[in-house]
Motif scaffolding. Sequence first.
Motif, PDB file in Angstrom:
ATOM      1  N   LEU A 156       1.117   0.304  -9.363  1.00  0.00           N
ATOM      2  CA  LEU A 156       1.522   0.721  -8.026  1.00  0.00           C
ATOM      3  C   LEU A 156       2.435  -0.359  -7.467  1.00  0.00           C
ATOM      4  O   LEU A 156       2.135  -1.008  -6.486  1.00  0.00           O
ATOM      5  N   ILE A 157       3.548  -0.582  -8.124  1.00  0.00           N
ATOM      6  CA  ILE A 157       4.473  -1.644  -7.771  1.00  0.00           C
ATOM      7  C   ILE A 157       5.383  -1.192  -6.622  1.00  0.00           C
ATOM      8  O   ILE A 157       5.881  -0.069  -6.618  1.00  0.00           O
ATOM      9  N   ILE A 158       5.542  -2.057  -5.633  1.00  0.00           N
ATOM     10  CA  ILE A 158       6.348  -1.780  -4.431  1.00  0.00           C
ATOM     11  C   ILE A 158       5.877  -0.477  -3.757  1.00  0.00           C
ATOM     12  O   ILE A 158       6.664   0.289  -3.223  1.00  0.00           O
ATOM     13  N   ALA A 159       4.581  -0.254  -3.800  1.00  0.00           N
ATOM     14  CA  ALA A 159       4.010   0.956  -3.194  1.00  0.00           C
ATOM     15  C   ALA A 159       3.641   0.689  -1.731  1.00  0.00           C
ATOM     16  O   ALA A 159       3.386  -0.442  -1.333  1.00  0.00           O
ATOM     17  N   GLU A 160       3.622   1.744  -0.931  1.00  0.00           N
ATOM     18  CA  GLU A 160       3.186   1.666   0.457  1.00  0.00           C
ATOM     19  C   GLU A 160       1.768   2.209   0.519  1.00  0.00           C
ATOM     20  O   GLU A 160       1.543   3.417   0.350  1.00  0.00           O
ATOM     21  N   LEU A 161       0.818   1.290   0.735  1.00  0.00           N
ATOM     22  CA  LEU A 161      -0.608   1.625   0.700  1.00  0.00           C
ATOM     23  C   LEU A 161      -1.315   1.122   1.950  1.00  0.00           C
ATOM     24  O   LEU A 161      -2.497   0.807   1.923  1.00  0.00           O
ATOM     25  N   ARG A 162      -0.600   1.078   3.064  1.00  0.00           N
ATOM     26  CA  ARG A 162      -1.182   0.576   4.312  1.00  0.00           C
ATOM     27  C   ARG A 162      -2.384   1.435   4.716  1.00  0.00           C
ATOM     28  O   ARG A 162      -2.306   2.656   4.739  1.00  0.00           O
ATOM     29  N   GLY A 163      -3.474   0.753   5.037  1.00  0.00           N
ATOM     30  CA  GLY A 163      -4.668   1.446   5.503  1.00  0.00           C
ATOM     31  C   GLY A 163      -5.379   2.271   4.441  1.00  0.00           C
ATOM     32  O   GLY A 163      -6.320   2.994   4.748  1.00  0.00           O
ATOM     33  N   ALA A 164      -4.982   2.144   3.186  1.00  0.00           N
ATOM     34  CA  ALA A 164      -5.642   2.901   2.111  1.00  0.00           C
ATOM     35  C   ALA A 164      -7.054   2.365   1.893  1.00  0.00           C
ATOM     36  O   ALA A 164      -7.341   1.197   2.167  1.00  0.00           O
ATOM     37  N   ASP A 165      -7.955   3.221   1.418  1.00  0.00           N
ATOM     38  CA  ASP A 165      -9.337   2.832   1.180  1.00  0.00           C
ATOM     39  C   ASP A 165      -9.591   2.754  -0.326  1.00  0.00           C
ATOM     40  O   ASP A 165      -9.568   3.769  -1.024  1.00  0.00           O
ATOM     41  N   PHE A 166      -9.815   1.524  -0.810  1.00  0.00           N
ATOM     42  CA  PHE A 166     -10.095   1.264  -2.217  1.00  0.00           C
ATOM     43  C   PHE A 166     -11.550   0.861  -2.423  1.00  0.00           C
ATOM     44  O   PHE A 166     -11.882   0.255  -3.432  1.00  0.00           O
ATOM     45  N   SER A 167     -12.423   1.182  -1.488  1.00  0.00           N
ATOM     46  CA  SER A 167     -13.819   0.784  -1.594  1.00  0.00           C
ATOM     47  C   SER A 167     -14.419   1.259  -2.917  1.00  0.00           C
ATOM     48  O   SER A 167     -14.208   2.394  -3.338  1.00  0.00           O
ATOM     49  N   ARG A 168     -15.103   0.328  -3.590  1.00  0.00           N
ATOM     50  CA  ARG A 168     -15.782   0.582  -4.871  1.00  0.00           C
ATOM     51  C   ARG A 168     -14.834   1.033  -5.986  1.00  0.00           C
ATOM     52  O   ARG A 168     -15.268   1.524  -7.019  1.00  0.00           O
ATOM     53  N   ALA A 169     -13.524   0.873  -5.806  1.00  0.00           N
ATOM     54  CA  ALA A 169     -12.558   1.221  -6.858  1.00  0.00           C
ATOM     55  C   ALA A 169     -12.633   0.190  -7.984  1.00  0.00           C
ATOM     56  O   ALA A 169     -12.998  -0.962  -7.770  1.00  0.00           O
ATOM     57  N   ARG A 170     -12.290   0.617  -9.176  1.00  0.00           N
ATOM     58  CA  ARG A 170     -12.226  -0.260 -10.344  1.00  0.00           C
ATOM     59  C   ARG A 170     -10.756  -0.364 -10.745  1.00  0.00           C
ATOM     60  O   ARG A 170     -10.188   0.599 -11.254  1.00  0.00           O
ATOM     61  N   ALA A 171     -10.173  -1.533 -10.502  1.00  0.00           N
ATOM     62  CA  ALA A 171      -8.738  -1.713 -10.731  1.00  0.00           C
ATOM     63  C   ALA A 171      -8.462  -2.884 -11.679  1.00  0.00           C
ATOM     64  O   ALA A 171      -7.559  -3.675 -11.452  1.00  0.00           O
ATOM     65  N   HIS A 172      -9.254  -2.983 -12.740  1.00  0.00           N
ATOM     66  CA  HIS A 172      -9.045  -4.046 -13.735  1.00  0.00           C
ATOM     67  C   HIS A 172      -7.626  -3.958 -14.274  1.00  0.00           C
ATOM     68  O   HIS A 172      -7.154  -2.882 -14.644  1.00  0.00           O
ATOM     69  N   ASN A 173      -6.952  -5.093 -14.334  1.00  0.00           N
ATOM     70  CA  ASN A 173      -5.614  -5.194 -14.916  1.00  0.00           C
ATOM     71  C   ASN A 173      -4.559  -4.311 -14.235  1.00  0.00           C
ATOM     72  O   ASN A 173      -3.495  -4.083 -14.805  1.00  0.00           O
ATOM     73  N   ALA A 174      -4.844  -3.805 -13.062  1.00  0.00           N
ATOM     74  CA  ALA A 174      -3.861  -2.985 -12.332  1.00  0.00           C
ATOM     75  C   ALA A 174      -2.766  -3.890 -11.774  1.00  0.00           C
ATOM     76  O   ALA A 174      -2.959  -5.090 -11.584  1.00  0.00           O
ATOM     77  N   ILE A 175      -1.600  -3.310 -11.534  1.00  0.00           N
ATOM     78  CA  ILE A 175      -0.453  -4.068 -11.022  1.00  0.00           C
ATOM     79  C   ILE A 175      -0.039  -3.484  -9.663  1.00  0.00           C
ATOM     80  O   ILE A 175       0.311  -2.310  -9.578  1.00  0.00           O
ATOM     81  N   PHE A 176      -0.111  -4.338  -8.630  1.00  0.00           N
ATOM     82  CA  PHE A 176       0.237  -3.941  -7.266  1.00  0.00           C
ATOM     83  C   PHE A 176       1.363  -4.806  -6.713  1.00  0.00           C
ATOM     84  O   PHE A 176       1.570  -4.865  -5.505  1.00  0.00           O
ATOM     85  N   ASN A 177       2.101  -5.487  -7.552  1.00  0.00           N
ATOM     86  CA  ASN A 177       3.099  -6.457  -7.105  1.00  0.00           C
ATOM     87  C   ASN A 177       4.030  -5.889  -6.031  1.00  0.00           C
ATOM     88  O   ASN A 177       4.496  -4.758  -6.135  1.00  0.00           O
ATOM     89  N   ASP A 178       4.263  -6.704  -4.994  1.00  0.00           N
ATOM     90  CA  ASP A 178       5.175  -6.380  -3.890  1.00  0.00           C
ATOM     91  C   ASP A 178       4.780  -5.143  -3.086  1.00  0.00           C
ATOM     92  O   ASP A 178       5.612  -4.578  -2.374  1.00  0.00           O
ATOM     93  N   SER A 179       3.536  -4.723  -3.175  1.00  0.00           N
ATOM     94  CA  SER A 179       3.095  -3.545  -2.417  1.00  0.00           C
ATOM     95  C   SER A 179       2.673  -3.921  -1.005  1.00  0.00           C
ATOM     96  O   SER A 179       2.320  -5.063  -0.717  1.00  0.00           O
ATOM     97  N   LYS A 180       2.710  -2.955  -0.109  1.00  0.00           N
ATOM     98  CA  LYS A 180       2.315  -3.125   1.286  1.00  0.00           C
ATOM     99  C   LYS A 180       0.937  -2.504   1.459  1.00  0.00           C
ATOM    100  O   LYS A 180       0.782  -1.278   1.441  1.00  0.00           O
TER     101      LYS A 180
END
Length: 142
Positions: free
Chosen positions: A22-46
């Motif tokens: 999810l690179i350069i993604a807009e995720l303001r106010g998103a809910d990631f509670s209890r998510a499993r994001a091993h090795n995920a890439i969020f570089n430069d995201s909001k």
Amino acid sequence: KLNRAKLNGALFVGANLRWAQLIIAELRGADFSRARAHNAIFNDSKMAGAVIRRADFAFAQLFDVDLSGADLTGSRFPEAALEGANLTGATLVGTDLHGALLDWADFTDANLSRARITEGALAEAILCRTVMPDGHTENGGC
């Protein structure tokens, strides 16, 4: 891949985001509670104001991510890359940051109470009005 996706306010509660991009993604106010994001890439995201409670972001890449005002309470970020991340006003109570790369991360007004952090990991981080793991307030970077 969800690069440059506009997912403000999205619900990722309990989602399996392992290896997601999810690179350069807009995720303001998103809910990631209890998510499993091993090795995920969020570089430069909001991700300002995101809710990331009790989630697992082990080995995730979050270079230059905006997590200002986010709630990361009780989440796991071991060995994650948070270099240059904006964590201004974020809540990281009880968060596991053991082995995380935190150089140039901005923890101004953040709460790191009871967080697990590798000794020396905050040496290059910005600490201003930051509540540290032991409960004292650090103002050296103001």
